[in-house]
Design an enzyme around this catalytic site. Structure first.
Site, mmCIF file in Angstrom:
data_model
loop_
_atom_site.group_PDB
_atom_site.id
_atom_site.type_symbol
_atom_site.label_atom_id
_atom_site.label_comp_id
_atom_site.label_asym_id
_atom_site.label_seq_id
_atom_site.Cartn_x
_atom_site.Cartn_y
_atom_site.Cartn_z
ATOM 1 N N HIS A 121 0.705 -0.941 0.447
ATOM 2 C CA HIS A 121 -0.161 -0.189 -0.265
ATOM 3 C C HIS A 121 0.665 1.455 -0.101
ATOM 4 O O HIS A 121 2.263 0.840 0.752
ATOM 5 C CB HIS A 121 -1.261 -0.338 1.500
ATOM 6 C CG HIS A 121 -1.448 1.264 1.733
ATOM 7 N ND1 HIS A 121 -1.488 2.213 1.676
ATOM 8 C CD2 HIS A 121 -3.664 0.794 1.457
ATOM 9 C CE1 HIS A 121 -2.465 3.081 1.794
ATOM 10 N NE2 HIS A 121 -3.904 2.176 2.162
ATOM 11 N N ASP A 198 3.573 -4.552 8.230
ATOM 12 C CA ASP A 198 1.441 -4.128 8.061
ATOM 13 C C ASP A 198 1.268 -4.467 7.862
ATOM 14 O O ASP A 198 0.347 -5.636 7.189
ATOM 15 C CB ASP A 198 1.999 -3.367 7.141
ATOM 16 C CG ASP A 198 0.718 -2.612 6.429
ATOM 17 O OD1 ASP A 198 -0.217 -2.385 6.874
ATOM 18 O OD2 ASP A 198 0.827 -2.080 5.423
ATOM 19 N N GLN A 201 -3.988 -5.106 6.887
ATOM 20 C CA GLN A 201 -5.410 -6.421 6.403
ATOM 21 C C GLN A 201 -5.220 -7.470 6.856
ATOM 22 O O GLN A 201 -6.164 -8.639 6.473
ATOM 23 C CB GLN A 201 -5.054 -6.363 4.560
ATOM 24 C CG GLN A 201 -5.428 -5.157 3.924
ATOM 25 C CD GLN A 201 -6.831 -4.655 3.770
ATOM 26 O OE1 GLN A 201 -7.550 -5.810 4.153
ATOM 27 N NE2 GLN A 201 -6.911 -3.653 3.595
ATOM 28 N N LYS A 224 -10.400 -1.149 9.904
ATOM 29 C CA LYS A 224 -10.459 -2.251 8.913
ATOM 30 C C LYS A 224 -10.640 -3.098 10.391
ATOM 31 O O LYS A 224 -11.119 -4.536 9.849
ATOM 32 C CB LYS A 224 -9.387 -2.337 8.548
ATOM 33 C CG LYS A 224 -9.164 -1.443 7.499
ATOM 34 C CD LYS A 224 -7.634 -1.633 6.495
ATOM 35 C CE LYS A 224 -7.892 -0.050 6.048
ATOM 36 N NZ LYS A 224 -6.704 -0.389 4.987
ATOM 37 N N CYS A 362 -4.628 2.448 -3.133
ATOM 38 C CA CYS A 362 -3.757 2.579 -3.015
ATOM 39 C C CYS A 362 -2.322 2.009 -2.825
ATOM 40 O O CYS A 362 -1.501 1.678 -2.352
ATOM 41 C CB CYS A 362 -3.697 3.117 -1.195
ATOM 42 S SG CYS A 362 -5.003 4.279 -1.282
HETATM 43 C C1 LIG Z 1 -5.708 0.634 5.144
HETATM 44 C C2 LIG Z 1 -4.468 -0.064 4.884
HETATM 45 C C3 LIG Z 1 -3.476 1.026 5.226
HETATM 46 C C4 LIG Z 1 -3.418 2.193 5.296
HETATM 47 O O1 LIG Z 1 -4.285 2.349 6.589
HETATM 48 P P1 LIG Z 1 -4.486 3.849 7.220
HETATM 49 O O2 LIG Z 1 -5.982 3.146 8.088
HETATM 50 O O3 LIG Z 1 -5.288 4.681 5.850
HETATM 51 O O4 LIG Z 1 -3.743 5.233 7.868
HETATM 52 C C5 LIG Z 1 -2.382 0.521 5.527
HETATM 53 N N1 LIG Z 1 -1.830 -1.267 4.671
HETATM 54 C C6 LIG Z 1 -2.379 -1.887 4.036
HETATM 55 C C7 LIG Z 1 -2.477 -2.998 3.654
HETATM 56 C C8 LIG Z 1 -4.153 -1.704 4.071
HETATM 57 O O5 LIG Z 1 -5.101 -1.996 3.891
#
Ligand SMILES: *Cc1c(COP(=O)(O)O)cnc(C)c1O
Length: 404
Positions: A121, A198, A201, A224, A362
């Site tokens: 992302h 990260d 997800q 999320k 993104c």
């Molecule tokens: C949504 C997402 C982000 C960013 O999250 P925010 O809540 O907008 O800070 C980063 N990495 C992944 C894989 C995402 O799905």
């Protein structure tokens, strides 16, 4: 097995009509809906215990502080962190990553290497590029194959004693690929590199065990996993967080301030400058409780069925191509239809009450890899149903006929 109708009753928004049609919400990869208990937790905080935390001796301030710290402990248990002070509240994944990249600015030297995966992302690309500009470090990309899987043989080759950081998502938001993060972490540690995962997800679908993974940093957003927006977590191993300078200066994060010299507070407060999103932090703990009550085994079972059924049904549409066919993937289907722009499909099916994401998600480098402007992404949560997938398939067919 989950009683889906009972689960759906927990989410007030799901009974809404959109454009006169029952809402079919398949944009869970962007944000999930909130159960009533989370909405109530926010209201209850403001109705009953609103006060600033960690400051006052008065009763409300104590109650608010206790609720906030109890939430930190819940999240510590949930991700199996060794200490509560390794669990830092943030405003989301983006904030967490920037806190880490900013900290590394004082550690990295010109020529040091940062490995980032081709599946990231933008939030996990741009802050590292900014860090490279500041420090002279070099960004290298772990490539992927046409199934949307990272190529481990290439990763192994990229690792060297120059590698200082490896950063990768646990699960790709654009394609749903589940990355072999345990393998990647172990390999990175062999060359002495730190690893940031990260987990934005991943946390809606699984319960990460940060000690078993042995990652140095793990970041995610609350919104999320059925929690409020503007909340998130930066987990870091104690020794890693201690090495990083604070991200922001202000109240809460100090031990002592004079105009000559300020000393910083201990973890976690060193990274929590200013008044945080107190209601949100508390409600994030409620969301984690809720998800655990539903049960991650049940969540995975339901989502696996939706992924299989959705894949099978969507592939009955002529000219439809799915991007992201990794062996290990979660309940995300990214697709296009021959000769039709994803945006046009998205707009028409919205009129039929169906919410999907269209565009680059993104993750422009992934779209460039496939040489497409974007995809239509249907991302399923445990509260979705096969009947909703039938509605999606019918709507896409209708859009296709209109646009042909
Ligand atoms: C949504 C997402 C982000 C960013 O999250 P925010 O809540 O907008 O800070 C980063 N990495 C992944 C894989 C995402 O799905």
């Amino acid at each position: 097995m989950l009683d889906i109708q009972k689960i759906r009753a927990d989410f007030p928004i799901l009974t809404q009509k959109v454009n006169g049609k029952p809402l079919v919400y398949f944009d869970n990869g962007a944000t999930t809906q909130k159960p009533q208990v989370v909405i109530d937790a926010i209201a209850k905080y403001y109705q009953e215990i609103n006060a600033n935390i960690h400051r006052g001796v008065h009763t409300l301030s104590q109650l608010a502080t206790d609720a906030y710290e109890e939430s930190r402990k819940k999240i510590q248990n949930h991700i199996n962190a060794k200490f509560a002070h390794e669990v830092l509240f943030t405003s989301g994944t983006t904030h967490g990553i920037n806190a880490v990249t900013n900290g590394f600015a004082s550690i990295l030297k010109p020529g040091d290497e940062i490995l980032v995966s081709a599946l990231e992302h933008h939030s996990n690309i741009v802050p590292w590029q900014m860090l490279c500009e500041r420090t002279g470090a070099i960004l290298r990309v772990i490539p992927m194959n046409t199934d949307g899987e990272l190529i481990m043989a290439e990763y192994d080759k990229l690792l060297s004693d120059k590698t200082k950081v490896v950063t990768v998502n646990h699960i790709s938001n654009a394609l749903g690929t589940i990355n072999p993060v345990k393998y990647m972490i172990d390999k990175a540690h062999e060359v002495g590199a730190a690893v940031l995962i990260d987990g934005a997800q991943a946390v809606p679908h699984l319960k990460p065990d940060v000690q078993e993974l042995d990652c140095d940093f793990y970041v995610f957003s609350g919104h999320k996993l059925c929690g409020p927006t503007g909340t998130g977590i930066l987990y870091g191993k104690e020794e890693c967080l201690n090495k990083l300078p604070p991200y922001q200066g202000g109240g809460e994060m100090i031990k002592e301030v004079t105009f000559e010299k300020t000393t910083y507070a201990e973890l976690p407060h060193k990274f929590e400058a200013g008044t945080p999103n107190i209601a949100g932090g508390i409600a994030l703990g409620t969301a984690v409780d809720y998800m655990n009550e539903v049960g991650f085994d049940n969540i995975q079972q339901q989502e696996k069925e939706l992924l299989e059924y959705g894949t099978q049904q969507l592939l009955t549409i002529e000219g439809l191509k799915i991007y992201g066919t990794a062996k290990e993937k979660t309940s995300v289907i990214s697709f296009n239809i021959d000769g039709i722009h994803p945006y046009d499909i998205g707009t028409i099916i919205d009129k039929l009450g169906i919410a999907v994401r269209t565009g680059h998600h993104c993750a422009q480098p992934i779209m460039n890899f496939f040489e497409i402007p974007g995809t239509i992404r249907a991302s399923f949560a445990f509260y979705n149903t096969k009947e909703e997938i039938d509605s999606l398939v019918a709507a896409v067919k209708r859009a296709q006929n209109m646009l042909a």
